[in-house]
Design a protein around this motif. Structure first.
Motif, PDB file in Angstrom:
ATOM      1  N   GLN A 236       0.828  -1.204   0.000  1.00 47.24           N
ATOM      2  CA  GLN A 236       0.000   0.000   0.000  1.00 47.24           C
ATOM      3  C   GLN A 236       0.866   1.259   0.000  1.00 47.24           C
ATOM      4  O   GLN A 236       0.586   2.217  -0.732  1.00 47.24           O
ATOM      5  N   VAL A 237       1.902   1.263   0.800  1.00 45.12           N
ATOM      6  CA  VAL A 237       2.756   2.442   0.888  1.00 45.12           C
ATOM      7  C   VAL A 237       3.523   2.637  -0.415  1.00 45.12           C
ATOM      8  O   VAL A 237       3.680   3.769  -0.893  1.00 45.12           O
ATOM      9  N   TRP A 238       3.991   1.551  -1.022  1.00 44.96           N
ATOM     10  CA  TRP A 238       4.655   1.686  -2.328  1.00 44.96           C
ATOM     11  C   TRP A 238       3.711   2.314  -3.353  1.00 44.96           C
ATOM     12  O   TRP A 238       4.101   3.223  -4.087  1.00 44.96           O
ATOM     13  N   GLU A 239       2.472   1.847  -3.409  1.00 45.91           N
ATOM     14  CA  GLU A 239       1.512   2.404  -4.356  1.00 45.91           C
ATOM     15  C   GLU A 239       1.277   3.885  -4.098  1.00 45.91           C
ATOM     16  O   GLU A 239       1.000   4.652  -5.027  1.00 45.91           O
ATOM     17  N   THR A 240       1.401   4.285  -2.845  1.00 46.06           N
ATOM     18  CA  THR A 240       1.243   5.692  -2.499  1.00 46.06           C
ATOM     19  C   THR A 240       2.440   6.514  -2.954  1.00 46.06           C
ATOM     20  O   THR A 240       2.307   7.473  -3.712  1.00 46.06           O
ATOM     21  N   VAL A 241       3.631   6.153  -2.511  1.00 41.30           N
ATOM     22  CA  VAL A 241       4.800   6.997  -2.760  1.00 41.30           C
ATOM     23  C   VAL A 241       5.277   6.929  -4.204  1.00 41.30           C
ATOM     24  O   VAL A 241       5.913   7.870  -4.705  1.00 41.30           O
ATOM     25  N   SER A 242       4.970   5.858  -4.911  1.00 41.69           N
ATOM     26  CA  SER A 242       5.464   5.714  -6.286  1.00 41.69           C
ATOM     27  C   SER A 242       4.669   6.544  -7.280  1.00 41.69           C
ATOM     28  O   SER A 242       4.934   6.490  -8.486  1.00 41.69           O
ATOM     29  N   GLY A 243       3.703   7.329  -6.794  1.00 41.82           N
ATOM     30  CA  GLY A 243       2.971   8.219  -7.674  1.00 41.82           C
ATOM     31  C   GLY A 243       3.659   9.545  -7.924  1.00 41.82           C
ATOM     32  O   GLY A 243       3.116  10.398  -8.635  1.00 41.82           O
ATOM     33  N   LEU A 244       4.846   9.744  -7.382  1.00 39.46           N
ATOM     34  CA  LEU A 244       5.555  11.010  -7.571  1.00 39.46           C
ATOM     35  C   LEU A 244       5.945  11.218  -9.025  1.00 39.46           C
ATOM     36  O   LEU A 244       6.285  10.274  -9.742  1.00 39.46           O
ATOM     37  N   TYR A 245       5.938  12.466  -9.451  1.00 37.87           N
ATOM     38  CA  TYR A 245       6.296  12.806 -10.825  1.00 37.87           C
ATOM     39  C   TYR A 245       7.711  12.369 -11.183  1.00 37.87           C
ATOM     40  O   TYR A 245       7.998  12.052 -12.343  1.00 37.87           O
ATOM     41  N   ASP A 246       8.597  12.323 -10.188  1.00 34.68           N
ATOM     42  CA  ASP A 246      10.003  11.991 -10.474  1.00 34.68           C
ATOM     43  C   ASP A 246      10.176  10.621 -11.097  1.00 34.68           C
ATOM     44  O   ASP A 246      11.191  10.352 -11.746  1.00 34.68           O
ATOM     45  N   LEU A 247       9.206   9.737 -10.913  1.00 35.11           N
ATOM     46  CA  LEU A 247       9.317   8.406 -11.499  1.00 35.11           C
ATOM     47  C   LEU A 247       8.942   8.392 -12.976  1.00 35.11           C
ATOM     48  O   LEU A 247       9.167   7.391 -13.663  1.00 35.11           O
ATOM     49  N   GLY A 248       8.414   9.494 -13.480  1.00 40.14           N
ATOM     50  CA  GLY A 248       7.958   9.555 -14.857  1.00 40.14           C
ATOM     51  C   GLY A 248       8.983   9.127 -15.892  1.00 40.14           C
ATOM     52  O   GLY A 248       8.668   8.342 -16.800  1.00 40.14           O
ATOM     53  N   PRO A 249      10.243   9.599 -15.807  1.00 44.11           N
ATOM     54  CA  PRO A 249      11.230   9.227 -16.832  1.00 44.11           C
ATOM     55  C   PRO A 249      11.846   7.844 -16.647  1.00 44.11           C
ATOM     56  O   PRO A 249      12.600   7.391 -17.517  1.00 44.11           O
ATOM     57  N   LEU A 250      11.567   7.169 -15.537  1.00 47.81           N
ATOM     58  CA  LEU A 250      12.241   5.914 -15.231  1.00 47.81           C
ATOM     59  C   LEU A 250      11.613   4.758 -15.998  1.00 47.81           C
ATOM     60  O   LEU A 250      10.391   4.668 -16.132  1.00 47.81           O
ATOM     61  N   ASP A 251      12.458   3.834 -16.477  1.00 46.29           N
ATOM     62  CA  ASP A 251      11.931   2.667 -17.180  1.00 46.29           C
ATOM     63  C   ASP A 251      11.471   1.613 -16.172  1.00 46.29           C
ATOM     64  O   ASP A 251      11.740   1.690 -14.972  1.00 46.29           O
ATOM     65  N   ALA A 252      10.765   0.615 -16.676  1.00 49.20           N
ATOM     66  CA  ALA A 252      10.153  -0.389 -15.801  1.00 49.20           C
ATOM     67  C   ALA A 252      11.197  -1.148 -14.988  1.00 49.20           C
ATOM     68  O   ALA A 252      10.969  -1.467 -13.811  1.00 49.20           O
ATOM     69  N   ARG A 253      12.345  -1.434 -15.601  1.00 41.94           N
ATOM     70  CA  ARG A 253      13.384  -2.172 -14.879  1.00 41.94           C
ATOM     71  C   ARG A 253      13.922  -1.358 -13.712  1.00 41.94           C
ATOM     72  O   ARG A 253      14.108  -1.895 -12.606  1.00 41.94           O
ATOM     73  N   THR A 254      14.166  -0.076 -13.939  1.00 39.33           N
ATOM     74  CA  THR A 254      14.677   0.784 -12.867  1.00 39.33           C
ATOM     75  C   THR A 254      13.664   0.908 -11.742  1.00 39.33           C
ATOM     76  O   THR A 254      14.024   0.847 -10.559  1.00 39.33           O
ATOM     77  N   ILE A 255      12.394   1.071 -12.108  1.00 38.93           N
ATOM     78  CA  ILE A 255      11.355   1.169 -11.088  1.00 38.93           C
ATOM     79  C   ILE A 255      11.251  -0.135 -10.308  1.00 38.93           C
ATOM     80  O   ILE A 255      11.089  -0.134  -9.076  1.00 38.93           O
ATOM     81  N   GLY A 256      11.376  -1.265 -10.999  1.00 41.23           N
ATOM     82  CA  GLY A 256      11.332  -2.551 -10.317  1.00 41.23           C
ATOM     83  C   GLY A 256      12.454  -2.719  -9.309  1.00 41.23           C
ATOM     84  O   GLY A 256      12.245  -3.226  -8.201  1.00 41.23           O
ATOM     85  N   THR A 257      13.652  -2.270  -9.684  1.00 43.98           N
ATOM     86  CA  THR A 257      14.787  -2.342  -8.762  1.00 43.98           C
ATOM     87  C   THR A 257      14.563  -1.438  -7.563  1.00 43.98           C
ATOM     88  O   THR A 257      14.837  -1.826  -6.409  1.00 43.98           O
TER      89      THR A 257
END
Length: 274
Positions: free
Chosen positions: A220-241
């Motif tokens: 739940q907390v990941w779903e909350t904090v991962s909504g930040l705009y800063d994640l926009g340019p990151l690819d799926a692999r980077t976000i997964g890591t």
């Protein structure tokens, strides 16, 4: 970075992640049990015509529409067609004016509203003096402006952990691929906001900082904090890591029931038009 480029980024992000802000914030609660949306709703109690700047998927407008008599009228503007489409699906907003428009050029006549609200949106806007002038134009004398602004992590909890892990990942993104600088930093503190609003005719700002509890399971907390705009340019692999690292470190701080502490500060600013 031009205002046009900033707004293009916001449109694109919200097209890919509609309702991201409400998913990020709606389950959070202040000490009195209210969400930040409900706090803003209550700041304009008794106002009959209310405008929402950056209304997103319409959650705040729905709360406003359902909290007063049938005589209340609400309207919202947003840059994102995708968010507005979600807002139009809310039954309580069937008669609301929900318009794709810039806050710097509001499509309403002078003195149309008794109050204006904005939830986590004013801080993203460019040309904030023009925004202030437009809000002053469409408000009636004595009209209320109430905004919620992000205040960052409380500290010692999962939001701070996430930001610490995110920082080097964002810094590794090539400069040309990073998100644009969003908004005007003067909107992040009381003196700065006064400097923006005062010349437009607003009285000194009332300012409260509220702790918003976002605690929950690691998922739940990941779903909350991962909504930040800063994640926009990151690819799926980077976000997964990043997600795996976050989960591993957060797990060491989990409570006996498996939840982790997470909280942010929200600034609630209120002013009246002279």
């Amino acid at each position: 970075m031009t205002a046009t480029a900033q707004e293009a980024f916001l449109r694109g992000f919200h097209a890919q992640h509609p309702a991201v802000t409400s998913r990020f914030m709606a389950r959070g609660r202040a000490a009195d049990g209210r969400s930040s949306y409900e706090i803003l709703r209550d700041r304009v109690h008794g106002r009959r015509r209310v405008l929402d700047l950056g209304c997103g998927d319409g959650l705040l407008l729905e709360l406003l529409a359902g909290s007063e008599s049938d005589e209340r009228e609400v309207a919202g503007v947003d840059l994102s067609p995708a968010e507005l489409e979600l807002a139009r699906r809310r039954p309580l907003l069937a008669d609301a004016a929900l318009l794709e428009a810039r806050a710097q050029d509001l499509p309403f006549t002078d003195g149309s509203f008794d109050a204006c609200v904005s939830h986590m949106a004013l801080m993203l806007m460019s040309d904030v003096e023009q925004v202030a002038a437009e809000v002053a134009r469409v408000l009636r004398p004595g009209g209320v402006l109430a905004v919620a602004l992000g205040g960052g992590a409380v500290g010692g909890e999962a939001y701070e952990l996430f930001l610490r892990l995110l920082r080097p990942v964002v810094e590794a993104v090539p400069p040309g691929q990073r998100i644009p600088t969003l908004g005007d930093r003067r909107t992040r503190d009381r003196d700065g906001l006064d400097a923006v609003l005062g010349p437009a005719g607003f009285m000194p700002v009332g300012w409260d900082t509220v702790r918003i509890d976002l605690s929950g399971s690691i998922e739940q907390v990941w779903e909350t904090v991962s909504g930040l705009y800063d994640l926009g340019p990151l690819d799926a692999r980077t976000i997964g890591t990043l997600r795996a690292r976050f989960a591993a470190e957060a797990r060491t701080e989990a409570r006996s029931d498996g939840t982790i502490a997470c909280a942010m500060k929200a600034h609630i600013a209120t002013s009246r038009l002279r």
